[in-house]
Motif scaffolding. Structure first.
Motif, short mmCIF file in Angstrom:
data_model
loop_
_atom_site.label_atom_id
_atom_site.label_comp_id
_atom_site.label_asym_id
_atom_site.label_seq_id
_atom_site.Cartn_x
_atom_site.Cartn_y
_atom_site.Cartn_z
N GLU A 60 0.84 -1.19 0.00
CA GLU A 60 0.00 0.00 0.00
C GLU A 60 0.88 1.24 0.00
O GLU A 60 1.96 1.26 0.57
CB GLU A 60 -0.95 0.02 1.19
N ASP A 61 0.39 2.28 -0.64
CA ASP A 61 1.08 3.56 -0.73
C ASP A 61 0.03 4.65 -0.66
O ASP A 61 -0.84 4.74 -1.52
CB ASP A 61 1.86 3.65 -2.04
N CYS A 62 0.07 5.44 0.41
CA CYS A 62 -0.83 6.59 0.55
C CYS A 62 0.00 7.86 0.57
O CYS A 62 1.03 7.92 1.25
CB CYS A 62 -1.65 6.47 1.84
N CYS A 63 -0.44 8.86 -0.16
CA CYS A 63 0.33 10.09 -0.29
C CYS A 63 -0.59 11.29 -0.27
O CYS A 63 -1.54 11.37 -1.05
CB CYS A 63 1.12 10.06 -1.60
N MET A 64 -0.35 12.24 0.64
CA MET A 64 -1.11 13.49 0.65
C MET A 64 -0.65 14.35 -0.53
O MET A 64 0.55 14.47 -0.79
CB MET A 64 -0.90 14.24 1.95
N VAL A 65 -1.61 14.90 -1.24
CA VAL A 65 -1.31 15.68 -2.44
C VAL A 65 -2.10 16.97 -2.44
O VAL A 65 -3.11 17.11 -1.74
CB VAL A 65 -1.63 14.88 -3.72
N SER A 66 -1.63 17.92 -3.22
CA SER A 66 -2.35 19.17 -3.45
C SER A 66 -2.86 19.17 -4.88
O SER A 66 -2.08 19.10 -5.83
CB SER A 66 -1.44 20.38 -3.23
N LEU A 67 -4.16 19.23 -5.02
CA LEU A 67 -4.77 19.22 -6.35
C LEU A 67 -4.51 20.54 -7.05
O LEU A 67 -4.62 21.61 -6.46
CB LEU A 67 -6.27 18.99 -6.22
N THR A 68 -4.18 20.44 -8.32
CA THR A 68 -3.89 21.65 -9.09
C THR A 68 -4.96 21.95 -10.13
O THR A 68 -4.91 22.98 -10.80
CB THR A 68 -2.53 21.50 -9.81
N ALA A 69 -5.92 21.04 -10.28
CA ALA A 69 -7.01 21.24 -11.24
C ALA A 69 -8.34 21.06 -10.51
O ALA A 69 -8.45 20.21 -9.62
CB ALA A 69 -6.90 20.25 -12.39
N PRO A 70 -9.36 21.80 -10.89
CA PRO A 70 -10.68 21.63 -10.28
C PRO A 70 -11.38 20.43 -10.88
O PRO A 70 -10.94 19.86 -11.89
CB PRO A 70 -11.40 22.92 -10.66
N TYR A 71 -12.50 20.02 -10.27
CA TYR A 71 -13.31 18.99 -10.90
C TYR A 71 -14.10 19.62 -12.04
O TYR A 71 -14.82 20.61 -11.85
CB TYR A 71 -14.29 18.33 -9.92
N VAL A 72 -13.98 19.04 -13.23
CA VAL A 72 -14.76 19.44 -14.39
C VAL A 72 -15.34 18.16 -14.98
O VAL A 72 -14.58 17.22 -15.26
CB VAL A 72 -13.92 20.18 -15.45
N SER A 73 -16.65 18.11 -15.15
CA SER A 73 -17.30 16.92 -15.66
C SER A 73 -16.66 16.46 -16.97
O SER A 73 -16.52 17.24 -17.91
CB SER A 73 -18.79 17.19 -15.90
N GLY A 74 -16.27 15.19 -17.01
CA GLY A 74 -15.64 14.64 -18.20
C GLY A 74 -14.13 14.76 -18.21
O GLY A 74 -13.47 14.20 -19.10
N PHE A 75 -13.56 15.47 -17.23
CA PHE A 75 -12.11 15.68 -17.19
C PHE A 75 -11.52 15.29 -15.83
O PHE A 75 -10.52 15.87 -15.40
CB PHE A 75 -11.78 17.14 -17.49
N LEU A 76 -12.14 14.33 -15.17
CA LEU A 76 -11.68 13.92 -13.84
C LEU A 76 -10.21 13.50 -13.85
O LEU A 76 -9.48 13.75 -12.89
CB LEU A 76 -12.55 12.76 -13.34
#
Length: 321
Positions: free
Chosen positions: A97-113
């Motif tokens: 198992e590998d868990c990693c805290m990350v900072s998202l750089t893109a918002p959720y946009v339908s169809g572009f997850l």
């Protein structure tokens, strides 16, 4: 084996960063770029069996099945935990198992997850390839869609092409594309699924078979929506998903979700689940759903109990948590 938890955000003190500003909505030129990138990568998708074990009725030769998940903190649109687990097959025991805290750089946009989540999942696969190549999964189960997608290239396809691993899309709700609707006729077909393993095809208005609706467990009241991601046939994808289910959700995806949420709790110093007998006195909070557009987000988004949501009694039984 457990990979040391890591932090890809460049910051510490997670407990002091509970409230974060939303990631900016991408401009039209970015969306156009994403569409072109999807079209480019879609040409590389292989929707047939490529490995000998996939063509074997008992999946002889399959020893390692992976699952991925991204979990979020309620009220924080930037912080998340990306997780990768590898299970032995057919025992379905976690071996990595590998868990990693990350900072998202893109918002959720339908169809572009994929543009929001896949870079972190690719990183997790590459860390495994570098650290423990003998444990690299022979197939990945992804909490999301594959070719069952607005442009035929969902998160499971995206991850498969970038990692060159067979991938299966496993969604919990119907993505309403190509004329597919969660209407009375669709619900009646679901009602007629009696035994675990029963299924029916999802045929779009174009006549294309986009996936299969699968009753994954005999006690499950809701089906799963299985679609090809990469380097596997739909028939093998359905059989594999069924073979990985101790509960409604296939064990690789279920374990990735459980461990990512637990990692956030431990990292943020948030108390774990309530003691037995206390659950009913606590209000269950649900994740906010995306607009009805057949978005992928409700399927891939896990928000942490104590920080976001906990499953209802029915969901808990189906998830096995």
């Amino acid at each position: 084996m457990t990979a040391a938890g890591s932090d890809a955000t460049g910051r510490g003190a997670w407990g002091r960063a509970m409230a974060r500003e939303a990631v900016a909505w991408p401009p039209e030129e970015t969306l156009s770029l994403w569409k072109r990138e999807q079209a480019r990568l879609k040409a590389l998708v292989v929707d047939r069996d490529t490995e000998a074990w996939q063509r074997d009725a008992a999946f002889s030769g399959l020893q390692r099945v992976g699952g991925v998940d991204v979990s979020f903190v309620k009220g924080d649109s930037v912080s998340a935990c990306a997780s990768l687990v590898v299970l032995s097959y057919p025992e379905l025991e976690v071996v990595y198992e590998d868990c990693c805290m990350v900072s998202l750089t893109a918002p959720y946009v339908s169809g572009f997850l994929a543009f929001r989540e896949v870079p972190f999942l690719v990183d997790a696969v590459r860390r495994l390839q570098e650290k423990e190549p003998r444990l690299v999964p022979q197939v990945l189960l992804v909490d999301g869609n594959g070719v069952l997608h607005h442009r035929g290239f969902g998160v499971a396809c995206h991850l498969g092409v970038l990692t060159d691993l067979p991938c299966v899309g496993v969604a919990k709700k119907l993505l309403q594309v190509d004329g597919l609707e969660n209407d009375a006729q669709h619900k009646e077909k679901i009602r007629l699924l009696r035994a675990g393993g029963d299924s029916f095809p999802l045929i779009g208005g174009s006549g294309t078979v986009l996936g299969m609706v699968l009753k994954s467990h005999k006690h499950s009241s809701k089906p799963l929506y299985i679609s090809v991601g990469h380097k596997i046939s739909l028939e093998a994808a359905v059989r594999l998903t069924r073979g990985c289910c101790r509960f409604r959700i296939p064990e690789p995806v279920r374990q990735a979700d459980i461990r990512s949420r637990d990692y956030i709790r431990r990292t943020l110093g948030v108390p774990g689940p309530p003691a037995p007998g206390q659950e009913r006195s606590q209000k269950v909070q649900r994740p906010k759903l995306c607009p009805q557009e057949g978005s992928e987000e409700p399927e891939g988004y896990s928000q942490v109990e104590g920080l976001g949501w906990s499953p209802s009694p029915v969901e808990a039984q189906e998830w096995g948590t």
